[in-house]
Design a protein around this motif. Structure first.
Motif, short mmCIF file in Angstrom:
data_model
loop_
_atom_site.label_atom_id
_atom_site.label_comp_id
_atom_site.label_asym_id
_atom_site.label_seq_id
_atom_site.Cartn_x
_atom_site.Cartn_y
_atom_site.Cartn_z
N GLY A 173 0.82 -1.21 0.00
CA GLY A 173 0.00 0.00 0.00
C GLY A 173 0.85 1.26 0.00
N ILE A 174 0.53 2.19 -0.87
CA ILE A 174 1.21 3.48 -0.90
C ILE A 174 0.49 4.41 0.08
N PRO A 175 1.17 4.94 1.08
CA PRO A 175 0.51 5.80 2.07
C PRO A 175 -0.18 6.99 1.42
N TYR A 206 -6.06 7.34 -6.64
CA TYR A 206 -5.75 7.92 -7.95
C TYR A 206 -4.94 9.20 -7.84
N ASN A 207 -5.09 9.94 -6.74
CA ASN A 207 -4.41 11.23 -6.62
C ASN A 207 -2.90 11.14 -6.84
N PRO A 208 -2.18 10.23 -6.16
CA PRO A 208 -0.73 10.14 -6.41
C PRO A 208 -0.39 9.78 -7.86
N LYS A 210 4.00 8.17 -16.39
CA LYS A 210 5.23 8.12 -15.61
C LYS A 210 5.10 7.17 -14.43
N PHE A 211 3.96 7.22 -13.74
CA PHE A 211 3.75 6.37 -12.57
C PHE A 211 3.81 4.90 -12.98
N ILE A 215 -3.64 -1.80 -8.07
CA ILE A 215 -5.02 -1.52 -7.67
C ILE A 215 -5.10 -0.02 -7.41
N VAL A 216 -5.95 0.68 -8.14
CA VAL A 216 -6.22 2.09 -7.87
C VAL A 216 -7.64 2.14 -7.30
N VAL A 217 -7.72 2.23 -5.99
CA VAL A 217 -8.96 1.95 -5.26
C VAL A 217 -10.14 2.80 -5.74
#
Length: 249
Positions: free
Chosen positions: A37-39, A88-90, A98-99, A112-114
């Motif tokens: 998980g990305i914080p 999705y914001n990050p 790029k991401f 997974i982009v919740v």
């Protein structure tokens, strides 16, 4: 991507990037897929355990780019599949192309982009396909059959079924809603299906696998061990995940 699989989740950067790598190396002994998980500052789909993990990681100065370095270092030790979980914001702020490219270069297998709806994901899915990243979308017990088909069509890794409404977190038992959704999904989806939200015991894993799940996802039950034991959580995580893996049979 799933075949009688255990998927385990931890939050990147909690309590530090170095310990995240250590925890991943523990998880890979018993897990088929590691979800990282990305914080994020407003994790609306996550219950209190994972919300607090996000806060701890962000307070420690964790940045999105750190996750790519963690995965890159993990790849020096293991080929176990890694899935990133983010909002999705990050992705939007960095730029989708790029991401996804940086994820692929680091060795990420899926994403997974919740909060990205499947029916608004055409560009994202196209870019993921270009870079060899599997897409995973989420369905809940109130997802209609029609929408399940949309989610399945947008997914190239697996379909993530939530066992209940609301946010993540441990439950004492897996409710009948989860099994109803699982039965519908197995009849509709061409992709493998994984079930998460509330799974915390080997008996939960066993009951879902026996009911036809291709994978079972465990998050809060692991993250709470990091909350309790911090940098010394390695042994506790190994004990918990080893027990959970017994549910696969």
């Amino acid at each position: 991507m799933l075949d009688r699989s255990l998927v385990t989740f931890i939050t990147a950067g909690d309590p530090s990037p170095k310990k995240t790598l250590d925890f991943m190396l523990v998880l890979e002994r018993y897990s088929d897929v590691i979800e990282l998980g990305i914080p994020f500052s407003d994790p609306v789909a996550d219950g209190s355990v994972i919300q607090k993990a996000n806060v701890r990681a962000l307070k420690n100065g964790f940045r999105v780019r750190s996750v790519f370095e963690i995965v890159r270092e993990f790849r020096e030790h293991s080929e176990r599949r890694v899935v990133l979980m983010t909002y999705y914001n990050p992705v939007f702020r960095m730029g989708v192309e790029k991401f996804v490219r940086l994820s692929a270069e680091a060795g990420v297998d899926g994403m997974i982009v919740v909060d990205l709806p499947a029916d608004s994901s055409e560009e994202y899915v196209r870019i993921c396909k270009k870079h060899g990243i599997r897409t995973i979308f989420i369905a809940s017990p109130n997802t209609t059959d029609e929408r399940l088909r949309v989610i399945d069509n947008a997914s190239t890794g697996f379909v993530y079924l939530t066992s209940d409404y609301g946010t993540t977190g441990r439950r004492d038992k897996i409710g009948e809603k989860a099994f109803d959704l699982l039965r519908r999904a197995k009849n509709i989806c061409r992709n493998p299906v994984g079930v998460g939200f509330g799974v915390s015991k080997a008996e939960h894993v066993r009951s879902l696998i026996d009911a036809g799940a291709d994978g079972v996802i465990v998050g809060s039950a692991i993250v709470e061990l990091v909350e309790k034991h911090g940098k010394d959580a390695d042994g506790y995580i190994e004990e918990r995940v080893r027990e959970l893996a017994k549910g696969l049979g």
